[in-house]
Design a protein around this motif. Structure first.
Motif, PDB file in Angstrom:
ATOM      1  N   LEU A 101    -102.411 -79.929   5.829  1.00 36.20           N
ATOM      2  CA  LEU A 101    -102.567 -78.547   5.350  1.00 36.20           C
ATOM      3  C   LEU A 101    -102.120 -77.542   6.403  1.00 36.20           C
ATOM      4  O   LEU A 101    -102.784 -76.549   6.668  1.00 36.20           O
ATOM      5  CB  LEU A 101    -104.027 -78.290   4.937  1.00 36.20           C
ATOM      6  N   ARG A 102    -100.950 -77.810   6.992  1.00 37.11           N
ATOM      7  CA  ARG A 102    -100.398 -76.936   8.017  1.00 37.11           C
ATOM      8  C   ARG A 102     -99.126 -76.239   7.543  1.00 37.11           C
ATOM      9  O   ARG A 102     -98.336 -75.768   8.367  1.00 37.11           O
ATOM     10  CB  ARG A 102    -100.082 -77.739   9.284  1.00 37.11           C
ATOM     11  N   GLY A 103     -98.936 -76.178   6.242  1.00 37.36           N
ATOM     12  CA  GLY A 103     -97.752 -75.519   5.721  1.00 37.36           C
ATOM     13  C   GLY A 103     -97.850 -74.011   5.829  1.00 37.36           C
ATOM     14  O   GLY A 103     -98.803 -73.458   6.372  1.00 37.36           O
ATOM     15  N   ALA A 104     -96.838 -73.344   5.301  1.00 37.61           N
ATOM     16  CA  ALA A 104     -96.806 -71.879   5.352  1.00 37.61           C
ATOM     17  C   ALA A 104     -97.915 -71.287   4.487  1.00 37.61           C
ATOM     18  O   ALA A 104     -98.305 -71.861   3.468  1.00 37.61           O
ATOM     19  CB  ALA A 104     -95.443 -71.386   4.871  1.00 37.61           C
ATOM     20  N   ARG A 105     -98.412 -70.150   4.900  1.00 34.66           N
ATOM     21  CA  ARG A 105     -99.370 -69.386   4.085  1.00 34.66           C
ATOM     22  C   ARG A 105     -98.593 -68.859   2.879  1.00 34.66           C
ATOM     23  O   ARG A 105     -97.791 -67.932   2.995  1.00 34.66           O
ATOM     24  CB  ARG A 105     -99.962 -68.247   4.910  1.00 34.66           C
ATOM     25  N   THR A 106     -98.832 -69.488   1.732  1.00 32.32           N
ATOM     26  CA  THR A 106     -97.972 -69.278   0.567  1.00 32.32           C
ATOM     27  C   THR A 106     -98.662 -68.449  -0.501  1.00 32.32           C
ATOM     28  O   THR A 106     -99.842 -68.652  -0.803  1.00 32.32           O
ATOM     29  CB  THR A 106     -97.557 -70.639  -0.038  1.00 32.32           C
ATOM     30  N   GLY A 107     -97.923 -67.524  -1.068  1.00 34.33           N
ATOM     31  CA  GLY A 107     -98.386 -66.745  -2.210  1.00 34.33           C
ATOM     32  C   GLY A 107     -97.681 -67.212  -3.468  1.00 34.33           C
ATOM     33  O   GLY A 107     -96.608 -67.815  -3.416  1.00 34.33           O
ATOM     34  N   LEU A 108     -98.296 -66.943  -4.623  1.00 40.33           N
ATOM     35  CA  LEU A 108     -97.721 -67.335  -5.908  1.00 40.33           C
ATOM     36  C   LEU A 108     -97.787 -66.166  -6.874  1.00 40.33           C
ATOM     37  O   LEU A 108     -98.838 -65.542  -7.038  1.00 40.33           O
ATOM     38  CB  LEU A 108     -98.478 -68.536  -6.492  1.00 40.33           C
ATOM     39  N   ILE A 109     -96.673 -65.879  -7.518  1.00 44.09           N
ATOM     40  CA  ILE A 109     -96.623 -64.903  -8.606  1.00 44.09           C
ATOM     41  C   ILE A 109     -96.338 -65.668  -9.889  1.00 44.09           C
ATOM     42  O   ILE A 109     -95.371 -66.424  -9.971  1.00 44.09           O
ATOM     43  CB  ILE A 109     -95.546 -63.833  -8.355  1.00 44.09           C
ATOM     44  N   VAL A 160     -87.130 -63.145 -24.958  1.00 44.66           N
ATOM     45  CA  VAL A 160     -88.072 -62.266 -24.271  1.00 44.66           C
ATOM     46  C   VAL A 160     -89.023 -61.655 -25.288  1.00 44.66           C
ATOM     47  O   VAL A 160     -88.619 -60.890 -26.158  1.00 44.66           O
ATOM     48  CB  VAL A 160     -87.337 -61.154 -23.495  1.00 44.66           C
ATOM     49  N   VAL A 161     -90.284 -62.020 -25.197  1.00 42.98           N
ATOM     50  CA  VAL A 161     -91.314 -61.499 -26.092  1.00 42.98           C
ATOM     51  C   VAL A 161     -91.917 -60.228 -25.501  1.00 42.98           C
ATOM     52  O   VAL A 161     -92.213 -59.278 -26.225  1.00 42.98           O
ATOM     53  CB  VAL A 161     -92.417 -62.556 -26.322  1.00 42.98           C
ATOM     54  N   ARG A 162     -92.119 -60.226 -24.179  1.00 45.66           N
ATOM     55  CA  ARG A 162     -92.656 -59.060 -23.489  1.00 45.66           C
ATOM     56  C   ARG A 162     -91.868 -58.857 -22.204  1.00 45.66           C
ATOM     57  O   ARG A 162     -91.783 -59.775 -21.376  1.00 45.66           O
ATOM     58  CB  ARG A 162     -94.142 -59.249 -23.193  1.00 45.66           C
ATOM     59  N   PRO A 163     -91.283 -57.683 -21.999  1.00 37.53           N
ATOM     60  CA  PRO A 163     -90.482 -57.448 -20.798  1.00 37.53           C
ATOM     61  C   PRO A 163     -91.326 -57.575 -19.524  1.00 37.53           C
ATOM     62  O   PRO A 163     -92.548 -57.429 -19.550  1.00 37.53           O
ATOM     63  CB  PRO A 163     -89.974 -56.015 -20.983  1.00 37.53           C
ATOM     64  N   LEU A 164     -90.657 -57.837 -18.429  1.00 41.03           N
ATOM     65  CA  LEU A 164     -91.331 -57.954 -17.147  1.00 41.03           C
ATOM     66  C   LEU A 164     -91.851 -56.597 -16.696  1.00 41.03           C
ATOM     67  O   LEU A 164     -91.131 -55.597 -16.726  1.00 41.03           O
ATOM     68  CB  LEU A 164     -90.361 -58.506 -16.097  1.00 41.03           C
ATOM     69  N   ASP A 165     -93.112 -56.563 -16.268  1.00 38.73           N
ATOM     70  CA  ASP A 165     -93.718 -55.354 -15.716  1.00 38.73           C
ATOM     71  C   ASP A 165     -93.320 -55.256 -14.243  1.00 38.73           C
ATOM     72  O   ASP A 165     -93.979 -55.819 -13.365  1.00 38.73           O
ATOM     73  CB  ASP A 165     -95.241 -55.423 -15.871  1.00 38.73           C
ATOM     74  N   VAL A 166     -92.239 -54.553 -13.975  1.00 38.14           N
ATOM     75  CA  VAL A 166     -91.698 -54.465 -12.615  1.00 38.14           C
ATOM     76  C   VAL A 166     -92.695 -53.810 -11.668  1.00 38.14           C
ATOM     77  O   VAL A 166     -92.876 -54.246 -10.524  1.00 38.14           O
ATOM     78  CB  VAL A 166     -90.355 -53.705 -12.622  1.00 38.14           C
ATOM     79  N   ALA A 167     -93.368 -52.774 -12.140  1.00 36.37           N
ATOM     80  CA  ALA A 167     -94.364 -52.105 -11.286  1.00 36.37           C
ATOM     81  C   ALA A 167     -95.487 -53.075 -10.929  1.00 36.37           C
ATOM     82  O   ALA A 167     -96.008 -53.060  -9.807  1.00 36.37           O
ATOM     83  CB  ALA A 167     -94.921 -50.873 -11.999  1.00 36.37           C
ATOM     84  N   GLY A 168     -95.857 -53.928 -11.895  1.00 39.23           N
ATOM     85  CA  GLY A 168     -96.886 -54.926 -11.622  1.00 39.23           C
ATOM     86  C   GLY A 168     -96.436 -55.935 -10.580  1.00 39.23           C
ATOM     87  O   GLY A 168     -97.234 -56.388  -9.745  1.00 39.23           O
ATOM     88  N   VAL A 169     -95.160 -56.288 -10.606  1.00 41.93           N
ATOM     89  CA  VAL A 169     -94.616 -57.203  -9.598  1.00 41.93           C
ATOM     90  C   VAL A 169     -94.677 -56.556  -8.221  1.00 41.93           C
ATOM     91  O   VAL A 169     -95.050 -57.199  -7.225  1.00 41.93           O
ATOM     92  CB  VAL A 169     -93.166 -57.600  -9.940  1.00 41.93           C
ATOM     93  N   GLU A 170     -94.339 -55.284  -8.153  1.00 44.00           N
ATOM     94  CA  GLU A 170     -94.378 -54.578  -6.874  1.00 44.00           C
ATOM     95  C   GLU A 170     -95.800 -54.529  -6.316  1.00 44.00           C
ATOM     96  O   GLU A 170     -96.015 -54.725  -5.118  1.00 44.00           O
ATOM     97  CB  GLU A 170     -93.818 -53.154  -7.042  1.00 44.00           C
ATOM     98  N   ARG A 171     -96.777 -54.284  -7.190  1.00 41.97           N
ATOM     99  CA  ARG A 171     -98.168 -54.269  -6.736  1.00 41.97           C
ATOM    100  C   ARG A 171     -98.607 -55.649  -6.243  1.00 41.97           C
ATOM    101  O   ARG A 171     -99.281 -55.774  -5.216  1.00 41.97           O
ATOM    102  CB  ARG A 171     -99.080 -53.792  -7.875  1.00 41.97           C
ATOM    103  N   ALA A 172     -98.223 -56.666  -6.996  1.00 41.29           N
ATOM    104  CA  ALA A 172     -98.586 -58.035  -6.598  1.00 41.29           C
ATOM    105  C   ALA A 172     -97.954 -58.395  -5.262  1.00 41.29           C
ATOM    106  O   ALA A 172     -98.613 -58.985  -4.387  1.00 41.29           O
ATOM    107  CB  ALA A 172     -98.137 -59.026  -7.677  1.00 41.29           C
ATOM    108  N   LEU A 173     -96.694 -58.033  -5.082  1.00 41.37           N
ATOM    109  CA  LEU A 173     -96.005 -58.338  -3.825  1.00 41.37           C
ATOM    110  C   LEU A 173     -96.650 -57.594  -2.664  1.00 41.37           C
ATOM    111  O   LEU A 173     -96.867 -58.170  -1.586  1.00 41.37           O
ATOM    112  CB  LEU A 173     -94.524 -57.969  -3.944  1.00 41.37           C
TER     113      LEU A 173
END
Length: 260
Positions: free
Chosen positions: A46-54, A103-116
Motif C-alpha cells: 500500500l505504498r502507491g500514489a495517493r490516488t483520487g477517483l472521479i 448521451v442521456v445527461r450532459p457532463l456537469d463541467v462545473a461539477g468536475v471542476e469542484r471535484a478536481l
C-alpha cells in the motif's frame, strides 16, 4: 543484493561488476530485458500514489461493493480488502451515457471542476477517471481529461476508456485505479533505471516483462503499468524456461523466492 531505497541501483551496480569481470561494455549490450516487482510491491505494501477517483454519480462505492463472487462464500469472518482509493477521495459528477453510447445527461463541467479542486486540496498524487458506459462512448471522460490537463497538467491521469474500454464497471474501475496507483512509482523507477544504465554506457532498448510473459517498451510500461504487475514472477518462469532449453532439459520444476 537488493537496494530497497533505490531498486535500480542494485541492477546498475550488478551490471557494472559484470562488465569489470568480463571485459564487456555498454556497447556489447543489444537490449535489456527486465522483470520487476516494483508495481506489485507497491500494491501489496500500500505504498502507491495517493490516488483520487472521479466517477458517475451513484457509482462512488463500486470499488467496495465489487462483485458477488468472493473467495470464501460461507466464511462470515472474511473481510474484503480495503480499496486502493479511500471513500473521501472518490468524487461523483453528474453525467450519463447509456449502454448504446448515447448521451442521456450532459457532463456537469462545473461539477468536475469542484471535484478536481477538492481532490487537489486533499493532496492527491494521481487521478483516475471512470464514468459509467465510457467504453461505449468516451466523450465525457475525454472532456474530464482535457479539463484536468488544463487545470493540473503535471498530475498523472488515467481514464478508463483508454486503460480498459470494456463493459462491467467494477473491472474497468478497479483496473483503471490500479494503473493510476502504480503509475508514478513505475515512472520514477524506470526513469532512474534508464539513467543508471546510461551512466555505464548502455544505450540499448529497455524492455519490461509483462504479466503474460511478453515484453513491452519502458515507455509503454510507464503509461500502462497495469501490464507489469506480475512482471517479476513471469520473468522468473520465462527465464527458467529459456535456461532449461539451452541446457537441453525437458522436464523442469522452478522455484522463485521473493525478498519482499
Amino acid at each position: 543484493s537488493s537496494t530497497a531505497d533505490n531498486y535500480a541501483r542494485a541492477i546498475v551496480e550488478g551490471v557494472r561488476e559484470l562488465f569489470h569481470e568480463t571485459g564487456l561494455g555498454g556497447r556489447d549490450v543489444g537490449e535489456v530485458l527486465h522483470g520487476t516487482t516494483v508495481a506489485s510491491n507497491a500494491i501489496l505494501e500500500l505504498r502507491g500514489a495517493r490516488t483520487g477517483l472521479i466517477t458517475t454519480r451513484g457509482f462512488r462505492d463500486v470499488l467496495e461493493i465489487r462483485r458477488l463472487r468472493m473467495p470464501r462464500l460461507y466464511d462470515l469472518a472474511w473481510e474484503k480488502p480495503a480499496p486502493l482509493v479511500e471513500r473521501y477521495l472518490r468524487m461523483e459528477v453528474d453525467e450519463r451515457v447509456n449502454a448504446r453510447g448515447e448521451v442521456v445527461r450532459p457532463l456537469d463541467v462545473a461539477g468536475v471542476e469542484r471535484a478536481l479542486d477538492r481532490l487537489l486540496g486533499e493532496g492527491i498524487e494521481a487521478l483516475a477517471v471512470c464514468l459509467i458506459n465510457a467504453y461505449a462512448n468516451p466523450a465525457h471522460e475525454e472532456q474530464v481529461q482535457a479539463l484536468v490537463r488544463r487545470r493540473a497538467p503535471e498530475l498523472p491521469l488515467c481514464i478508463s476508456s483508454e486503460v480498459l474500454p470494456e463493459i462491467k464497471e467494477y473491472e474497468r474501475t478497479s483496473t483503471t485505479v490500479i494503473n493510476t496507483y502504480v503509475m508514478p512509482i513505475v515512472q520514477r523507477y524506470l526513469a532512474v533505471l534508464r539513467d543508471g544504465l546510461g551512466e555505464i554506457g548502455i544505450a540499448a532498448p529497455l524492455l519490461v516483462m509483462q504479466s503474460n510473459g511478453g515484453l513491452m517498451t519502458a515507455e509503454a510500461a510507464t503509461r500502462m503499468p497495469m501490464h507489469i504487475i506480475e512482471s517479476g514472477p513471469a520473468a522468473g518462469v520465462v527465464g527458467a524456461q529459456a535456461g532449461a532449453r539451452r541446457m537441453g532439459l525437458g522436464r523442469v520444476i522452478t522455484f522463485a523466492m521473493g525478498g519482499t
